[in-house]
Every structure is written in structure tokens, then in C-alpha cells.
Design an enzyme around this catalytic site. Sequence first.
Site, short mmCIF file in Angstrom:
data_model
loop_
_atom_site.label_atom_id
_atom_site.label_comp_id
_atom_site.label_asym_id
_atom_site.label_seq_id
_atom_site.Cartn_x
_atom_site.Cartn_y
_atom_site.Cartn_z
N HIS A 52 -61.91 52.37 27.93
CA HIS A 52 -60.86 52.59 26.84
C HIS A 52 -61.24 54.17 27.63
CE1 HIS A 52 -60.29 49.38 24.35
NE2 HIS A 52 -60.05 49.08 24.30
N ASP B 40 -69.21 50.59 24.23
CA ASP B 40 -68.75 49.38 22.73
C ASP B 40 -68.73 48.75 22.45
OD1 ASP B 40 -67.46 52.77 22.74
OD2 ASP B 40 -65.58 51.68 22.44
N ASP C 260 -61.09 57.18 25.67
CA ASP C 260 -62.15 58.14 25.24
C ASP C 260 -63.31 57.69 25.46
OD1 ASP C 260 -62.25 55.74 24.04
OD2 ASP C 260 -63.82 56.15 22.55
N HIS C 261 -63.65 56.83 27.20
CA HIS C 261 -64.47 56.90 27.75
C HIS C 261 -64.34 57.06 29.56
CE1 HIS C 261 -67.23 54.59 25.08
NE2 HIS C 261 -65.72 54.87 24.23
N HIS D 5 -66.46 43.26 23.52
CA HIS D 5 -65.08 44.72 23.22
C HIS D 5 -64.19 43.94 23.15
CE1 HIS D 5 -64.52 48.72 21.38
NE2 HIS D 5 -64.22 48.77 22.58
N HIS E 241 -66.33 51.04 29.93
CA HIS E 241 -65.47 50.30 29.78
C HIS E 241 -63.94 51.31 30.09
CE1 HIS E 241 -65.68 51.55 25.50
NE2 HIS E 241 -64.52 51.48 24.86
N HIS F 254 -71.35 57.53 19.30
CA HIS F 254 -69.86 57.16 18.97
C HIS F 254 -69.50 57.05 17.41
CE1 HIS F 254 -66.45 54.42 19.89
NE2 HIS F 254 -66.45 54.88 20.86
ZN LIG Z 1 -65.39 54.22 22.50
#
Ligand SMILES: [Zn+2]
Length: 322
Positions: A64, A211, A66-67, A140, A62, A270
Site C-alpha cells: 500500500h 497492517d 503509505d508504506h 490485510h 506491504h 499507524h
Molecule cells: Zn497502512
Amino acid sequence: MKITFLGTSSGLPTKERNVSGIALRFDQSSDWMLFDCGEATQHQLLKTPYSLPKLSHIFITHLHGDHCFGLFGLLATRSLNNAQEPISIIGPVGIKKLLESVFKITQTHLRFEIDINEIDFQNTKFEIPQAHIEAIPLEHSIPSYAFVIQENEKPGKFKVELAKEKGIPSGPIYGKLKRGEKVMLPNGEILNGNDFIGEPITGRKIIIAGDNKTPDLLLPYLKNCNLLIHEANYTEKVKALVKDDFFHSTARDVAIVAQKSRIPNLILTHFSARFSLEYSRARKFSIDDVLQEALAEYSGNCFLAKDLETFNINRNGDIERK
Ligand SMILES: [Zn+2]
């Protein structure tokens, strides 16, 4: 098959854990794949044997940060490493615009082609040389996917004993039989190669999930699965303290589904930065709480991922922590 965790923290890096990234390499392959690419994933890779020119596919669960914030730097470095081989990037709708915008604005010119595949309702299945990969929608705050990796079947073993019984000397005839061809012996007997090959060997199946608030969504796909890698952002205790709904799972949520599906191996990753050592020292929360919470529900092999740790998954699907 080897899996190396490059980052196991959620949202932000801590001193011990970087943000999301998982490297996967099949046996006897020099190419490898990356699942998610948080910022500084390329720095983590410098501490591993994985080389950027050999990276063939990137799957993003996804969008976001942090990914995926590590994608731009990692791809630019791959170009500076003189990599010429094309690379495939598979991710949610928006990833094409994101990459093209950044490279246009920053005037970054890559020396290799990028094939970008956006996941949508029609486009969920992807073939790589060693496996078939399917993207499964999760729950998510933005579209997020799990990747179900089903390794291709391997041809069955050659029945040497049977060939010996028939008096066939090892040599070119063995080769023909192994390929399933028909062979005529000097005495006129015709042998069918398929009779000399055992049952095909089923490939390994693993799921790498992004996530996700609802691990139950994976239940239909967990049948005959050797390993589930899933986020466990919180424990129940931490979730109760966090007022907002962040669309993540607790260790308990994931462990219940793992137990229901009877999968033999579960790796949790995670983790919220609340489980970092600094917090642990203050005795507020401990990463061990995550493990204990999962073990209360799940009786299979449960691991908590650590940065730069590698797991070996053998042909039977058994897992060994390196
Ligand atoms: Zn995340």
C-alpha cells in the site's frame, strides 16, 4: 538497539505525523535498517542522525502506498549522496516490478546495486549480520507481513574469577581461553577454554508488524518477545463509525493479544488521521482514547509512537523512551 519512528499516521500524513517508516540500528553498528518507506520518509530522515549511505536493508511490510511510495525518492537521493554500497530490499511479491518500472520510466540510474528479495512461501527467512529475520503473513486487504527480528546470541562472558583462581596471569592465555581454545599451563595442566566461558547471552527479539486485522496471528511468535510494534488504526468507537471493513486493528484487539502473550512492551503506531490534533480540538476523538483503550486490556508497558521519537532497547530487553 535503537528504534526511531519516522512516520506514525495511517493512509495520509497529518501536520504532526507522516506516513509509515521505522529506522532500526543495532548497538555498535553504523549501518541501519528501514521498515516501510512511506512518502517523505527521506524528509523525516533529514531530522535524524541516520544517513542514507549507511542504510543497508529496507523491509517493506506491504505494498500500500503509505508504506512504499517513499522508496523511489529515497533510493534516488541515496545515489545522489554518492553511496556505492549495495542495498537489500525485502518485500512482498510485486516490489521488484514496481521499482524496476519506476526507475525505467523515469530513467533513474542508481550508482549502487539493489538486491531485491520477494517474500513468498519458500522465501520467508532472511539473515543480516546481527539477526535472523522472518516474515509472517498477516491478514490485510493485500499481502502484508510482520517481521520477527531475532538478534543473534552473544558468546557468554569470560569467567575472570575462575581464571584468577587457577593462577593464570592476564595476557595471551586469557585471549586463547576466551576463544574456547585448549591451553597447557607450565605445570602440564590442560585447560579447556569452554570451561571459562559463561552461558551464551540470548539476543533480543522484537516484532514489527504491517497492517493487520488479526493480531492473534502473531501469538505463536510472541513467546520470549521483548517488544511488539503494531498498528492501532482505530479505537472501537471509531471502528463502529467506519462502515467499510478496512482490515485494520483497534487498540483493544492488539492489547488483548499483548496481554495474552505477556509480552513486556507494546508500541502502538499507524493511527487514523481522525486522531490528529485538528480533530482532537473539535473534541471528536483524542489520541488519548487509543492509549486508554489499550491500557484497559494490557498491563505491560504501552507506548503510543510519535514521529521522530526514539526508543532504546537495552540488552535485557527493557525499553526507554528517549
Ligand atoms: Zn497502512
